[in-house]
Design a protein around this motif. Structure first.
Motif, mmCIF file in Angstrom:
data_model
loop_
_atom_site.group_PDB
_atom_site.id
_atom_site.type_symbol
_atom_site.label_atom_id
_atom_site.label_comp_id
_atom_site.label_asym_id
_atom_site.label_seq_id
_atom_site.Cartn_x
_atom_site.Cartn_y
_atom_site.Cartn_z
ATOM 1 N N ALA A 14 8.693 -2.817 -2.176
ATOM 2 C CA ALA A 14 7.233 -2.384 -2.357
ATOM 3 C C ALA A 14 6.554 -3.269 -1.705
ATOM 4 O O ALA A 14 5.205 -3.166 -1.006
ATOM 5 C CB ALA A 14 7.101 -2.000 -3.896
ATOM 6 N N GLU A 15 6.434 -4.708 -2.289
ATOM 7 C CA GLU A 15 5.491 -5.629 -1.878
ATOM 8 C C GLU A 15 5.394 -5.865 -0.300
ATOM 9 O O GLU A 15 4.442 -5.999 0.207
ATOM 10 C CB GLU A 15 5.878 -6.904 -2.842
ATOM 11 N N PHE B 133 4.489 -16.812 5.609
ATOM 12 C CA PHE B 133 4.475 -15.434 5.919
ATOM 13 C C PHE B 133 5.039 -14.612 4.795
ATOM 14 O O PHE B 133 6.195 -14.815 4.428
ATOM 15 C CB PHE B 133 5.245 -14.978 7.137
ATOM 16 N N PRO B 134 4.151 -13.873 3.918
ATOM 17 C CA PRO B 134 4.914 -13.148 2.886
ATOM 18 C C PRO B 134 5.696 -12.058 3.191
ATOM 19 O O PRO B 134 5.761 -11.470 4.163
ATOM 20 C CB PRO B 134 3.603 -12.761 2.283
ATOM 21 N N SER C 124 7.385 2.017 0.929
ATOM 22 C CA SER C 124 6.275 3.234 0.654
ATOM 23 C C SER C 124 6.929 4.119 -0.415
ATOM 24 O O SER C 124 6.275 4.677 -1.214
ATOM 25 C CB SER C 124 6.312 3.495 2.153
ATOM 26 N N SER D 252 5.516 -11.285 -2.437
ATOM 27 C CA SER D 252 4.735 -12.300 -3.022
ATOM 28 C C SER D 252 5.121 -12.846 -4.366
ATOM 29 O O SER D 252 5.197 -13.697 -4.921
ATOM 30 C CB SER D 252 3.145 -11.938 -3.264
ATOM 31 N N PRO E 94 -8.425 -5.617 7.642
ATOM 32 C CA PRO E 94 -7.433 -5.883 8.279
ATOM 33 C C PRO E 94 -5.975 -6.364 7.680
ATOM 34 O O PRO E 94 -5.267 -6.308 8.274
ATOM 35 C CB PRO E 94 -8.093 -7.342 9.028
ATOM 36 N N TYR F 261 -4.629 2.066 5.722
ATOM 37 C CA TYR F 261 -4.579 1.527 7.092
ATOM 38 C C TYR F 261 -6.217 1.909 7.445
ATOM 39 O O TYR F 261 -6.312 3.254 7.953
ATOM 40 C CB TYR F 261 -3.545 2.122 8.167
ATOM 41 N N THR G 256 6.296 -3.680 2.019
ATOM 42 C CA THR G 256 5.409 -2.453 2.781
ATOM 43 C C THR G 256 4.011 -2.885 2.703
ATOM 44 O O THR G 256 3.159 -2.857 3.829
ATOM 45 C CB THR G 256 5.550 -1.216 1.916
ATOM 46 N N SER G 257 3.402 -3.479 1.804
ATOM 47 C CA SER G 257 1.658 -3.896 1.772
ATOM 48 C C SER G 257 1.524 -5.273 2.417
ATOM 49 O O SER G 257 0.826 -5.118 3.257
ATOM 50 C CB SER G 257 1.533 -3.919 0.059
ATOM 51 N N ASN G 258 2.531 -6.187 1.970
ATOM 52 C CA ASN G 258 2.441 -7.442 2.422
ATOM 53 C C ASN G 258 2.404 -7.437 4.043
ATOM 54 O O ASN G 258 1.730 -8.212 4.909
ATOM 55 C CB ASN G 258 3.443 -8.294 2.107
ATOM 56 N N LEU G 259 3.170 -6.613 4.748
ATOM 57 C CA LEU G 259 3.626 -6.786 6.176
ATOM 58 C C LEU G 259 2.404 -5.560 7.022
ATOM 59 O O LEU G 259 2.681 -5.399 7.985
ATOM 60 C CB LEU G 259 4.721 -6.067 6.537
ATOM 61 N N SER G 260 1.589 -4.851 6.199
ATOM 62 C CA SER G 260 0.770 -3.894 6.715
ATOM 63 C C SER G 260 -0.411 -4.663 7.580
ATOM 64 O O SER G 260 -1.222 -3.999 8.084
ATOM 65 C CB SER G 260 0.124 -3.036 5.909
ATOM 66 N N ASN G 261 -0.433 -5.826 7.406
ATOM 67 C CA ASN G 261 -1.467 -6.544 8.256
ATOM 68 C C ASN G 261 -0.945 -6.653 9.846
ATOM 69 O O ASN G 261 -1.641 -7.203 10.724
ATOM 70 C CB ASN G 261 -1.827 -7.903 7.869
#
Lengths: 481, 485
Positions: free
Chosen positions: B313-314, B193-194, B360, B197, A89, A84, B316-321
């Motif tokens: 797992a995916e 919205f992923p 995570s 993916s 972004p 982060y 966690t990363s996809n929603l980090s935006n």
């Protein structure tokens, strides 16, 4: 200093500036001062956007991989590095994660020092990734410019096999030259296109390893040199004082102003980036045919030009080395040659006056008013005996200051070397007629009177007479008296 | 209800011969939307100002439809049913939606679902629970719960959904309708919205198999914005749809579908599996053969965990935006980290938070080999085992879930361990990217139940043909929810 064995490893980040669009988005890849003008939804992490690999960026990366004698992967894929930070972004960076396959693995390159000796740098890997946005931290605010977010970035990681600050800089300069020669990047550190991380450790001898200290984001080669020198000194002094245990495995930053390195954080609390393969980019095969095609398209590299300048134009290794450092300088030189300039004279002008001038005035050689065409006018005027070298130097600065054609200036300044036989004979006759006493002394064996006559002729012609012709004529005329 | 209960081809014919106008269809659909909203809480947004559109030769022109709220729709609120995007109005369209818009299809509402598709119950949308139109005490299943409820309630002939585990095909089963997700990459995911993916699919919920073929024909196509999309221009699902399936060979997994695997089976599971085997007889009467095959029990039992590890797992990363800094409501705090924390703490439902923590955890360097990498290996083994069967069989047939829709109030009960794999087995379709369709095959406890056909990658036509033939052999084709409570 100097008593310890120094080991240096480098990570060189270079933005690929010569693709039309960014590495995973269709936004323009173009340096601009207007913030946030080259952005697409992906660059700001809008929901539902997907990365699409820029084939041209991959091609350029593979070319670099081939030049660095690396092994290329059978399949290309990318990984997510999750962290982060406001400059990213999506909060993950699409990158490659060596030792997993990346564009180049296990390579090497031989570097020539100024004294002609060479050393080999092992390349651990080179990988392709996206750059982050650029941030400016003001007094109580930070501003973000997403123009840079998603620009293709090549990260080159060397083995810890460099042993002096000088070698480190020679290596970086040569790699920068390759990026420029191959049309991959302008590699301009003023535009922030090159950033280096530097690892330095010292030990008693080459068989032992010291504690590695890392300097992050050193933005110029001068900075790399300074940071290495400073770290060697700092670590050596601690070791000398029996306080080597104070050298910690840590990340420091180079402070340009104070010329020192400053601790940022310990390596121990390094972040876990939770890498995994980017699922939105299917693995794609790198065919042998494509690799071969790329190999064939590698342009003439700096050292190849250097060798050519030495063998074909008889330049010294030193001069040739200076000419090839920057592709624009090399191109300037080659343009002079193609215009018919004498190679050695052109080389002397470029390595001396021209690079001195561009350095002093901080301009690029390709932007100089004195183009190869104009330099060629000056050089051929000397060769044709139209002007003396002293006049040439004056002319050089006048052209640059007045931004006027050398021919015009030569005319308006009356810069004409007198080579016309009749004109010189008449001046010589005039001088001899006025100095019968001195002729007498000359005839009586005072031969240094000859130089006196030459001086008088030059004085009468305000230095414009061709000295060779003057000497010829004088010898001739004196013998008649 | 006059028109919205009809199929796409019927509606098109009536529009063409002037019996009804697009404007009238839109008006009817909007009225029905408000009914379904009141009864089922199916939507995030009802687009009351929608006008009718031009009717062309395109089958979809002028006909209303719904879009799950995790599709990006330009100028229309798109929340993903999450508070983290409760004010987000995108400035670009998802490719799949854009493809329909270009054909003159008319979106009348945005359907609610589990937050960002991460849920199987339809109970975690920021706008509340979606209720099953057959019996509002029951859930729709998820995550495309609003889309399923609306189509089952007869609001319009179709709605777009998304499917990461079974998010189209499970709610279709529970709502007594058709749910189809084609082969991975046939429909571009750009603008969806992923969630995860490598498992995410776009798809559609309809009441007729032919309608599913028509809509996916329109949604699909290679997209330069999605590298995983592929050229399917040679595939014409509607044109080539046939009920001639004689000689086709089906298999089912004995370890999952035979009742004797479940010594403690309750009445509903018993009825559901018996009904499944009745449907197999129908398949045989259509000239197909059906075999029960054995698949390694260990692989079958691994399905739910493999799904959990990879999807979390995916995600966690996809929603980090989702930080609330660039889009979505800004969080409060003295610095960006606090603002982000506040946004995410307030924005996500507890279920999603739990999944993000799992994601995570399994990606951490010290855990990755044991969990994430092993899950990927197991995924490959499961897919290989199914593909091995596809060498001998045209498609796999399976019951959807362990029975009909569960009670909303009972949804917190833990699923029984021995039926977990049966409940989650449609995830096989996501592991392999297989084309997969659910159609209704009867009723248990007065609620609809479904059956699923899954084929090998790129065999969409075959899968649809089998479903089409089977649909015609049963009496549930085109059914609209009749409230039983």
């Amino acid at each position: 200093m100097g008593k310890y064995y120094v080991t240096i490893g480098l990570e060189m980040h270079c933005e690929v500036s010569e693709t039309k669009s960014k590495v995973f988005s269709s936004a323009k890849n173009e340096y601009t001062e207007t913030p946030n003008s080259n952005i697409r939804p992906l660059d700001m992490g809008f929901p539902g956007t997907l990365p699409v690999v820029n084939k041209e960026a991959v091609r350029m990366s593979l070319m670099m991989s081939e030049i660095l004698n690396c092994r290329q992967p059978e399949y290309m894929y990318f990984e997510r590095k999750n962290y982060y930070y406001p400059d990213m972004p999506k909060n993950y960076q699409i990158t490659q994660n060596p030792p997993e396959d990346c564009v180049g693995m296990n390579g090497y390159i031989d570097i020539e020092r100024e004294d002609g000796s060479t050393f080999r740098v092992g390349i651990n890997n080179i990988h392709l990734e996206e750059d982050a946005a650029s941030m400016d931290h003001l007094y109580d605010t930070s501003v973000i410019d997403y123009n840079r977010a998603g620009v293709p970035l090549l990260e080159l990681v060397t083995e810890p096999c460099i042993h002096s600050a000088e070698d480190a800089v020679s290596f970086l300069e040569y790699i920068r030259a390759i990026y420029q020669y191959c049309g991959i990047s302008e590699a301009d550190s003023k535009k922030g296109q090159i950033r280096c991380d530097v690892n330095v450790s010292i030990s008693d001898d080459e068989n032992t390893l010291g504690t590695k200290v890392e300097m992050k984001n050193v933005n110029s080669f001068g900075g790399v040199f300074g940071a290495i020198q400073y770290e060697i000194k700092r670590q050596s002094e601690l070791k000398d004082a029996d306080r080597y245990d104070e050298v910690e495995q840590e990340t420091r930053r180079w402070d340009e102003e104070s010329g020192t390195t400053i601790r940022m954080r310990s390596k121990v609390d390094a972040e876990d980036y939770k890498y995994f393969v980017e699922p939105n980019i299917p693995k794609f095969k790198i065919t042998k045919e494509w690799l071969e095609e790329i190999r064939k398209s590698i342009p003439e590299l700096p050292y190849e030009r250097k060798a050519k300048y030495m063998s074909e134009y008889g330049l010294s290794a030193y001069d040739a080395g200076i000419l090839i450092k920057d592709i624009n300088t090399a191109n300037y030189f080659e343009k002079c040659i193609s215009l018919g300039s004498d190679a050695k004279m052109a080389a002397n002008w470029i390595t001396g006056n021209i690079l001195g001038y561009t350095y002093k005035h901080e301009i690029e050689i390709q932007d100089l008013y004195l183009t190869p065409e104009r330099l060629n006018v000056i050089i051929s005027s000397i060769q044709d005996g139209k002007i003396s070298s002293k006049q040439a130097k004056e002319l050089f600065f006048m052209v640059l200051e007045r931004e006027d054609e050398p021919e015009n200036i030569m005319k308006s300044e009356g810069m004409q070397q007198i080579s016309d036989d009749g004109a010189i004979v008449s001046v010589v006759t005039e001088v001899l007629d006025e100095n019968s006493e001195q002729i007498e002394q000359y005839k009586n064996g005072k031969t240094n009177m000859f130089d006196y006559f030459v001086g008088q002729v030059m004085k009468k012609t305000r230095g414009q007479a061709n000295p060779v012709k003057v000497k010829e004529t004088l010898t001739n005329e004196l013998s008649k008296r | 209800m006059k028109y919205m209960g009809l199929s796409i081809t019927e509606l098109h014919e009536k529009l063409k011969n002037g019996e009804v106008t697009s404007e009238e269809l839109v008006k009817e659909s909007l009225e029905l939307s408000h009914d379904a909203q009141e009864k089922c809480n199916a939507f995030v947004t009802i687009l009351d100002d929608t006008k009718g559109g031009e009717v062309t030769d395109d089958l979809l022109s002028g006909i209303p439809f719904g879009v799950k709220d995790n599709y990006s729709t330009k100028g229309v609120l798109s929340t993903g049913s999450s508070n983290t995007l409760n004010d987000y109005v995108p400035f670009f369209d998802a490719t799949a939606y854009d493809n329909l818009k270009k054909r003159g299809a008319i979106m009348v509402n945005k359907a609610a679902g589990d937050e960002f598709g991460l849920g199987g119950t339809g109970t975690t949308a920021h706008t509340g629970v979606q209720r099953n139109p057959w019996n509002t005490d029951h859930m729709c299943a998820g995550s495309s719960s609003g889309s399923a409820a609306a189509v089952a309630a007869g609001v319009y002939p179709y709605a777009l959904g998304s499917d990461t585990g079974d998010s189209i095909r499970k709610p279709a089963g529970f709502c007594g309708i058709v749910g189809y997700k084609p082969t991975y990459g046939m429909i571009s995911r750009y603008g969806l919205f992923p969630f995860a993916s490598s498992l995410d699919h776009c798809g559609v919920l309809t009441r007729y198999v032919r309608d599913a073929a028509i809509v996916v024909d329109a949604m699909k196509g290679i997209d330069e914005l999605d590298m995983t999309s592929w050229d399917s221009s040679h595939i014409h699902l509607n044109d080539d749809l046939t009920d001639d399936v004689k000689g086709k060979k089906l298999f089912y997994i004995k370890e999952l579908c035979d009742l004797d695997n479940y010594p403690n089976a309750d009445e509903e599971l018993t009825a559901h599996l018996n009904n499944f085997h009745e449907t197999l007889k129908k398949c045989e009467s259509l000239g197909m053969t059906v075999d029960g095959v054995h698949i390694d029990q260990a692989l079958i039992r691994a399905i739910p965990s493999v799904y959990q590890v990879i999807s979390c797992a995916e995600a966690t990363s996809n929603l980090s935006n989702l930080t609330g800094l660039i889009f979505g409501p800004r969080g409060e705090g003295d610095n960006y980290i606090e603002m982000m924390k506040d946004h995410r703490t307030k924005g996500f439902s507890p279920l999603i938070k739990r999944r993000l923590i799992i994601g995570s955890y399994v990606l951490q360097t010290e855990n990755q080999e044991r969990y994430f990498k092993n899950a990927q290996r197991a995924r490959r083994l499961i897919v290989d085992a199914i593909k091995e069967q596809f060498k001998n069989y045209d498609a796999m047939i399976s019951p959807v879930g362990t029975g009909p829709a569960k009670l909303i109030d009972g949804s917190k009960e833990m699923l029984k361990d021995d039926t977990l794999a049966l409940e989650d087995q449609l995830q096989i379709g996501n592991f392999g990217g297989f084309p997969s369709i659910t159609i209704p095959n009867g009723f248990v406890s007065n609620l609809p139940v479904g059956i699923n056909i899954t084929g090998n990658c790129y065999e969409d036509q075959l899968v649809l043909n089998i479903a089409y033939a089977l649909e015609s052999a049963m009496e549930y084709k085109g059914q609209i929810a009749k409230e039983v409570k």
